[in-house]
Design an enzyme around this catalytic site. Structure first.
Site, PDB file in Angstrom:
ATOM      1  N   CYS A   1     -37.991  12.693  34.581  1.00 44.52           N
ATOM      2  CA  CYS A   1     -39.325  11.738  35.400  1.00 44.52           C
ATOM      3  C   CYS A   1     -38.428   9.995  35.374  1.00 44.52           C
ATOM      4  O   CYS A   1     -37.899  10.099  34.904  1.00 44.52           O
ATOM      5  CB  CYS A   1     -39.935  12.057  33.657  1.00 44.52           C
ATOM      6  SG  CYS A   1     -40.416  12.819  33.572  1.00 44.52           S
TER       7      CYS A   1
ATOM      8  N   LYS B   1     -40.550  21.825  24.523  1.00 44.31           N
ATOM      9  CA  LYS B   1     -39.396  21.593  25.230  1.00 44.31           C
ATOM     10  C   LYS B   1     -38.205  20.842  25.004  1.00 44.31           C
ATOM     11  O   LYS B   1     -36.868  21.412  25.080  1.00 44.31           O
ATOM     12  CB  LYS B   1     -40.626  20.735  26.011  1.00 44.31           C
ATOM     13  CG  LYS B   1     -39.445  19.975  26.992  1.00 44.31           C
ATOM     14  CD  LYS B   1     -40.334  18.937  28.466  1.00 44.31           C
ATOM     15  CE  LYS B   1     -40.289  17.462  28.035  1.00 44.31           C
ATOM     16  NZ  LYS B   1     -39.004  17.337  28.234  1.00 44.31           N
ATOM     17  N   ASN B   2     -38.359  19.549  24.133  1.00 44.61           N
ATOM     18  CA  ASN B   2     -37.274  18.921  24.170  1.00 44.61           C
ATOM     19  C   ASN B   2     -36.092  19.310  23.005  1.00 44.61           C
ATOM     20  O   ASN B   2     -35.025  18.925  23.059  1.00 44.61           O
ATOM     21  CB  ASN B   2     -37.072  17.383  23.746  1.00 44.61           C
ATOM     22  CG  ASN B   2     -38.394  16.932  24.876  1.00 44.61           C
ATOM     23  OD1 ASN B   2     -37.831  17.275  25.809  1.00 44.61           O
ATOM     24  ND2 ASN B   2     -38.916  15.790  24.572  1.00 44.61           N
TER      25      ASN B   2
ATOM     26  N   ASP C   1     -43.934  10.067  23.140  1.00 45.59           N
ATOM     27  CA  ASP C   1     -43.979  10.909  24.278  1.00 45.59           C
ATOM     28  C   ASP C   1     -45.016  11.300  24.044  1.00 45.59           C
ATOM     29  O   ASP C   1     -46.238  11.955  24.754  1.00 45.59           O
ATOM     30  CB  ASP C   1     -42.755  12.192  24.120  1.00 45.59           C
ATOM     31  CG  ASP C   1     -41.681  12.026  25.223  1.00 45.59           C
ATOM     32  OD1 ASP C   1     -40.821  12.824  24.468  1.00 45.59           O
ATOM     33  OD2 ASP C   1     -40.924  10.614  25.404  1.00 45.59           O
TER      34      ASP C   1
ATOM     35  N   ARG D   1     -43.268  21.352  33.785  1.00 46.66           N
ATOM     36  CA  ARG D   1     -42.000  21.332  33.494  1.00 46.66           C
ATOM     37  C   ARG D   1     -41.862  21.100  31.882  1.00 46.66           C
ATOM     38  O   ARG D   1     -40.449  22.042  31.067  1.00 46.66           O
ATOM     39  CB  ARG D   1     -41.619  19.729  33.583  1.00 46.66           C
ATOM     40  CG  ARG D   1     -41.432  19.919  35.307  1.00 46.66           C
ATOM     41  CD  ARG D   1     -40.462  18.386  34.892  1.00 46.66           C
ATOM     42  NE  ARG D   1     -39.040  18.183  34.114  1.00 46.66           N
ATOM     43  CZ  ARG D   1     -38.756  16.664  34.339  1.00 46.66           C
ATOM     44  NH1 ARG D   1     -39.155  15.719  34.244  1.00 46.66           N
ATOM     45  NH2 ARG D   1     -37.455  16.905  33.249  1.00 46.66           N
TER      46      ARG D   1
ATOM     47  N   ARG E   1     -32.395   5.257  33.867  1.00 49.62           N
ATOM     48  CA  ARG E   1     -32.388   5.394  32.092  1.00 49.62           C
ATOM     49  C   ARG E   1     -31.164   5.989  32.523  1.00 49.62           C
ATOM     50  O   ARG E   1     -30.356   6.929  32.612  1.00 49.62           O
ATOM     51  CB  ARG E   1     -33.402   7.248  32.354  1.00 49.62           C
ATOM     52  CG  ARG E   1     -34.994   6.627  32.419  1.00 49.62           C
ATOM     53  CD  ARG E   1     -35.294   8.369  32.638  1.00 49.62           C
ATOM     54  NE  ARG E   1     -35.498   9.291  31.330  1.00 49.62           N
ATOM     55  CZ  ARG E   1     -36.242   9.734  30.803  1.00 49.62           C
ATOM     56  NH1 ARG E   1     -36.643  10.878  31.887  1.00 49.62           N
ATOM     57  NH2 ARG E   1     -36.115  10.433  29.911  1.00 49.62           N
TER      58      ARG E   1
HETATM   59  C1  EPZ Z   1     -35.094  11.882  25.159  1.00 45.49           C
HETATM   60  O1  EPZ Z   1     -35.134  11.506  26.609  1.00 45.49           O
HETATM   61  C2  EPZ Z   1     -36.437  12.536  25.783  1.00 45.49           C
HETATM   62  N1  EPZ Z   1     -36.264  14.124  26.385  1.00 45.49           N
HETATM   63  C3  EPZ Z   1     -37.954  11.999  26.567  1.00 45.49           C
HETATM   64  O2  EPZ Z   1     -38.919  12.591  26.398  1.00 45.49           O
HETATM   65  C4  EPZ Z   1     -38.399  10.629  25.016  1.00 45.49           C
HETATM   66  O3  EPZ Z   1     -39.429  10.481  25.570  1.00 45.49           O
HETATM   67  C5  EPZ Z   1     -37.143  10.094  25.030  1.00 45.49           C
HETATM   68  O4  EPZ Z   1     -35.929  10.884  23.918  1.00 45.49           O
HETATM   69  C6  EPZ Z   1     -36.842   9.663  23.326  1.00 45.49           C
HETATM   70  O5  EPZ Z   1     -38.221   9.729  22.747  1.00 45.49           O
HETATM   71  C7  EPZ Z   1     -35.588  14.547  26.356  1.00 45.49           C
HETATM   72  O6  EPZ Z   1     -35.305  15.428  25.549  1.00 45.49           O
HETATM   73  C8  EPZ Z   1     -34.828  15.664  27.155  1.00 45.49           C
HETATM   74  P1  EPZ Z   1     -33.142   8.073  24.746  1.00 45.49           P
HETATM   75  P2  EPZ Z   1     -33.748  10.450  26.430  1.00 45.49           P
HETATM   76  O7  EPZ Z   1     -31.883   8.454  24.994  1.00 45.49           O
HETATM   77  O8  EPZ Z   1     -32.776  11.320  25.548  1.00 45.49           O
HETATM   78  C9  EPZ Z   1     -32.318   4.831  26.423  1.00 45.49           C
HETATM   79  C10 EPZ Z   1     -40.853  13.554  27.932  1.00 45.49           C
HETATM   80  O9  EPZ Z   1     -41.759  12.909  27.891  1.00 45.49           O
HETATM   81  N2  EPZ Z   1     -30.744   4.677  26.668  1.00 45.49           N
HETATM   82  O10 EPZ Z   1     -33.707   8.222  23.254  1.00 45.49           O
HETATM   83  O11 EPZ Z   1     -32.961  10.585  27.493  1.00 45.49           O
HETATM   84  C11 EPZ Z   1     -33.571   3.635  27.034  1.00 45.49           C
HETATM   85  O12 EPZ Z   1     -33.471   3.484  28.213  1.00 45.49           O
HETATM   86  C12 EPZ Z   1     -39.532  13.114  28.053  1.00 45.49           C
HETATM   87  O13 EPZ Z   1     -40.944  15.084  27.228  1.00 45.49           O
HETATM   88  C13 EPZ Z   1     -29.455   3.393  27.381  1.00 45.49           C
HETATM   89  O14 EPZ Z   1     -29.197   2.602  27.035  1.00 45.49           O
HETATM   90  O15 EPZ Z   1     -34.094   9.030  25.948  1.00 45.49           O
HETATM   91  C14 EPZ Z   1     -34.244   4.489  26.421  1.00 45.49           C
HETATM   92  O16 EPZ Z   1     -34.652   2.733  26.485  1.00 45.49           O
HETATM   93  C15 EPZ Z   1     -39.456  11.775  29.070  1.00 45.49           C
HETATM   94  N3  EPZ Z   1     -28.326   4.505  26.881  1.00 45.49           N
HETATM   95  C16 EPZ Z   1     -34.361   4.757  24.776  1.00 45.49           C
HETATM   96  O17 EPZ Z   1     -32.470   4.476  25.078  1.00 45.49           O
HETATM   97  C17 EPZ Z   1     -27.985   5.663  26.667  1.00 45.49           C
HETATM   98  O18 EPZ Z   1     -27.074   5.888  26.817  1.00 45.49           O
HETATM   99  C18 EPZ Z   1     -34.569   5.917  24.218  1.00 45.49           C
HETATM  100  O19 EPZ Z   1     -33.379   6.609  25.286  1.00 45.49           O
HETATM  101  C19 EPZ Z   1     -29.198   6.094  26.254  1.00 45.49           C
HETATM  102  C20 EPZ Z   1     -30.852   5.561  26.147  1.00 45.49           C
END
Ligand code: EPZ
Length: 433
Positions: free
Chosen positions: A117, A22-23, A308, A400, A123
């Protein structure tokens, strides 16, 4: 409204074929709009996030044709730049990848801020915007939209050091940089398998990206992406979800179409818990005959234990011998689902990003409400392991990210069916409190 009715309490036996990741898919579909000719994407999962993103591309003028349920041809040669509306963006967090893709292709983007989510916390996308600004892009957020415009009409290569390891920011910046003028270096990049998949997709279309899967990614901008075909990697998290189901329920299942290397972090923890895992080519034979053992888990960016998989492994640990501690170092409030587990008899204490789980003999079926994608998957696991019948609502979250979850659970002997309930009846139950 659809609910899943699950009758649990039996071990699982059978075989499951894992779908495309998916991702990876939710990033590769936006990336397809950067290609000025037809591109063919295979092993695409049949999930609602994919359907929604393909719809956004079509609204922008892309031609989308399915060759079969898992292979799609996308032709964006006549795509025009346009606004990605709130109605679409709010339903799929990955819609934010349209920013990087539109910036790369057209040097401008106008995309509603994402939804996706809700883990109870915020987020943010500040690292995405930091990366775009480094690439010479003027970025404003106005009434729920991100309006971005590259100086001179084209993104310019730059060096970017991410303050936080972020999957989304790494991918979004890589997209914009692929068609930039000059070289971009992304440091402190995330290393997830789906990031490598997006880079490999772009390179198969004519991009020049090196180092994906390490914490330094180099992108030499090219003038255009001509087209080609690509097959998406299998979904590491879907596979891990069914491994956690066997851990919780007992039994033996063969999980087919996986990349063993991607499973290492999950397999290592499951082995600690007393699950037997045998690697056979591109499949895993997963069994749990004896008692499940407790363990401690700290989620980390890849190659650590994936966040995840946090709700799913928690579901199994509810039935382990002893007390387990889970710390989520990625999301600081991703334990909302534990209230639903407690209604089944689980013993869990949550404090911020930490959960203490005291294993119990058994769980009992209950009415459950999914609150996000992986929480919903975890409730399927507790329902399959519990004695008696469970009803899971809000299953749209599960759909989803999980293809044919009913068919796959039945293929390993799980008892599950979908029932339609009229909205008003659902409201009545809600009013009953
Ligand atoms: C991706 O989300 C995935 N979603 C999430 O999976 C997954 O939990 C996450 O990566 C971590 O592996 C998709 O790929 C569509 P991040 P993403 O940016 O990109 C902080 C699922 O279940 N952060 O790696 O949104 C954030 O708050 C979903 O499939 C900032 O502070 O996650 C978090 O604490 C749920 N500023 C950490 O970094 C930013 O600009 C990691 O977030 C971006 C992120």
């Amino acid at each position: 409204m659809t609910k899943y009715i699950v009758e649990g309490g039996r071990p699982l036996f059978g075989e499951i074929h894992i779908s495309g990741a998916k991702n990876a898919a939710v990033a590769i579909i936006p990336a397809a709009l950067m290609v000025s000719g037809p591109c063919r994407i295979e092993n695409i999962p049949q999930i609602s996030d994919v359907a929604l993103l393909l719809g956004i591309l079509q609204d922008l003028g892309a031609k989308v044709r399915f060759m079969n349920p898992h292979a799609v041809e996308i032709d964006c040669s006549r795509l025009r730049n346009g606004r990605v509306p709130y109605e679409s963006a709010r339903r799929c967090r990955a819609s934010y990848y349209m920013l990087g893709a539109l910036l790369g292709r057209f040097g401008a983007a106008d995309v509603a801020l994402p939804g996706g989510c809700d883990f109870g916390g915020t987020r943010p996308i500040d690292q995405h915007l930091k990366g775009f600004r480094a690439l010479g892009v003027q970025v404003d957020t106005q009434s729920g939209f991100v309006i971005a415009e590259a100086a001179g009409g084209r993104v310019k290569g730059a060096n970017i050091f991410l303050d936080k390891v972020s999957v989304g920011a790494t991918i979004n910046i890589m997209l914009a940089a692929a068609l930039a003028d000059g070289m971009t270096v992304i440091e402190n990049a995330a290393k997830e398998p789906h990031i490598v998949d997006v880079a490999n997709f772009l390179n198969s279309m004519g991009a020049n990206i090196m180092g994906a899967g390490t914490d330094v990614i180099k992108v030499r901008g090219v003038d255009c992406l001509s087209g080609g075909s690509y097959s998406i990697i299998p979904d590491q998290i879907e596979a891990g979800t069914y491994m956690a189901a066997v851990a919780a329920c007992g039994g033996e299942i063969r999980i087919c179409n996986i990349i063993p290397k991607h499973m290492d972090c999950i397999s290592a923890k499951m082995t600690e818990m007393g699950v037997d895992i045998e690697e056979i080519d591109d499949s895993l034979l997963v069994s749990r005959i004896g008692p499940l053992q407790r363990t401690n888990i700290k989620t980390m960016p890849y190659p650590g234990f994936p966040t995840d998989m946090q709700p799913q492994i928690a579901a199994a640990l509810c039935l382990a011998n002893g007390t387990s501690v889970i710390t989520d170092s990625v999301w600081n409030s991703r334990f909302r689902y534990t209230d639903e587990f407690k209604r089944m008899g689980a013993q869990i204490q949550v404090n911020g990003n930490l959960a203490i789980i005291e294993g119990v003999e058994r769980l009992s079926g209950a009415q459950l409400e999914a609150c996000d994608l992986r929480a919903g998957a975890a409730m399927l696991i507790t329902a399959l392991a519990a004695q008696g019948i469970s009803e899971i609502s809000n299953v749209q979250y599960i759909e989803r990210g999980y293809e044919d979850v009913i068919g796959k659970i039945r293929s390993i002997g799980g008892s599950i069916r979908a029932l339609e309930f009229p909205e008003e009846e659902q409201l009545a139950v809600g009013n009953a409190g």
